[in-house]
Write an enzyme that holds these catalytic residues in place. Structure first.
Site, PDB file in Angstrom:
ATOM      1  NE  ARG A  39      47.694  -8.735 -14.980  1.00 60.32           N
ATOM      2  CZ  ARG A  39      48.904  -8.865 -14.453  1.00 60.32           C
ATOM      3  NH1 ARG A  39      49.292  -8.033 -13.495  1.00 60.32           N
ATOM      4  NH2 ARG A  39      49.715  -9.810 -14.875  1.00 60.32           N
TER       5      ARG A  39
ATOM      6  CG  HIS B 283      45.651 -13.164 -12.656  1.00 56.08           C
ATOM      7  ND1 HIS B 283      46.187 -11.920 -12.945  1.00 56.08           N
ATOM      8  CD2 HIS B 283      46.328 -14.042 -13.443  1.00 56.08           C
ATOM      9  CE1 HIS B 283      47.141 -12.056 -13.853  1.00 56.08           C
ATOM     10  NE2 HIS B 283      47.252 -13.321 -14.177  1.00 56.08           N
ATOM     11  CB  CYS B 284      41.888  -8.783 -13.362  1.00 59.88           C
ATOM     12  SG  CYS B 284      40.841  -8.660 -11.899  1.00 59.88           S
ATOM     13  CB  THR B 285      44.892  -5.422 -11.255  1.00 57.86           C
ATOM     14  OG1 THR B 285      45.352  -5.238 -12.593  1.00 57.86           O
ATOM     15  CG2 THR B 285      45.848  -4.696 -10.316  1.00 57.86           C
TER      16      THR B 285
ATOM     17  CB  THR C 235      38.884 -11.949 -11.311  1.00 56.96           C
ATOM     18  OG1 THR C 235      40.200 -11.667 -11.807  1.00 56.96           O
ATOM     19  CG2 THR C 235      38.850 -13.353 -10.728  1.00 56.96           C
TER      20      THR C 235
END
Length: 223
Positions: free
Chosen positions: A51, A113-115, A121
């Site tokens: 992120r 991970h991202c959001t 991802t």
């Protein structure tokens, strides 16, 4: 990849049920002590956060975090999945290769991970697994699993963005934020092939020989 339960995480999958080399998920801000302990038991030694700095929440676990912002700017709130993926592949290759390098160098497993754990991802996981020997069909089969786990968590956010938009635009926003259709990741894989294939793409953007070798060794023939 296999769906697993980790307390405080959503949209979680791992390459193996035991001693995986790669785990993917949505944002980990709600990760509990029990969840962090479960990740440690799986062998997760680093968390790779894709992120932007403005998206980061407080870190309450003790697992080392590596940050590789993929967009380099605020994430898009509107737009088509295919166009966004293609933009990242064509314009942010150095960041993508740097992220894959973190996975390659992890001592044990990397949690990516991202959001929502589906778009940024999805691209990093696709590149890492493809370099490690997974087939295109395996990449697509994993990618499409995200939507049912993302929708309950991200629906209110997506509806807020889509509010008041005409039908087609509204549908596009909901697709961007909540869906993981096979044609989206298939398009990304086609762009990678157009750019010379996964290995050439990653090498052209800075992945080193030893990192590529490490990915192949980590996979051990299992997707």
């Amino acid at each position: 990849m296999l769906a697993i339960d980790i307390d405080g995480l959503f949209n979680v999958r791992a390459t193996r049920a035991r001693a995986p080399w790669l785990v993917r998920s949505g944002a980990p801000e709600a990760l509990t002590d029990a969840g962090a302990a479960a990740l440690a038991e799986l062998g997760v030694s680093v968390i790779l956060d894709l992120r932007e700095p403005s998206e980061h929440g407080p870190v309450r676990h003790g697992i080392p975090v590596r940050s590789v912002p993929l967009y380099g700017t605020e994430p898009p709130a509107t737009g088509g999945l295919e166009a966004i993926y293609e933009h990242l592949l064509r314009e942010r290759g150095d960041a993508l290769a740097r992220a894959v390098g973190v996975v390659a160098e992890a001592d044990g497993a990397a949690l990516v991970h991202c959001t929502a754990g589906k778009d940024r991802t999805g691209l990093v996981v696709a590149l890492a697994r493809r370099a490690a020997g997974a087939t295109a069909d395996e990449i697509v089969a994993d990618y499409v699993l995200s939507a049912p786990h993302v929708r309950p968590i991200r629906a209110a956010h997506a509806e807020l963005i889509a509010q008041g938009l005409p039908g087609a635009d509204r549908a596009g926003v909901l697709r961007l934020h909540l869906e993981s259709p096979p044609e989206a990741i298939a398009h990304a894989l086609a762009v990678i092939d157009e750019l010379g294939g996964t290995e050439r793409y990653l090498r052209d953007h800075g992945l080193r020989d030893e990192q590529m070798t490490a990915l192949r060794r980590k996979n051990g023939g299992a997707a």
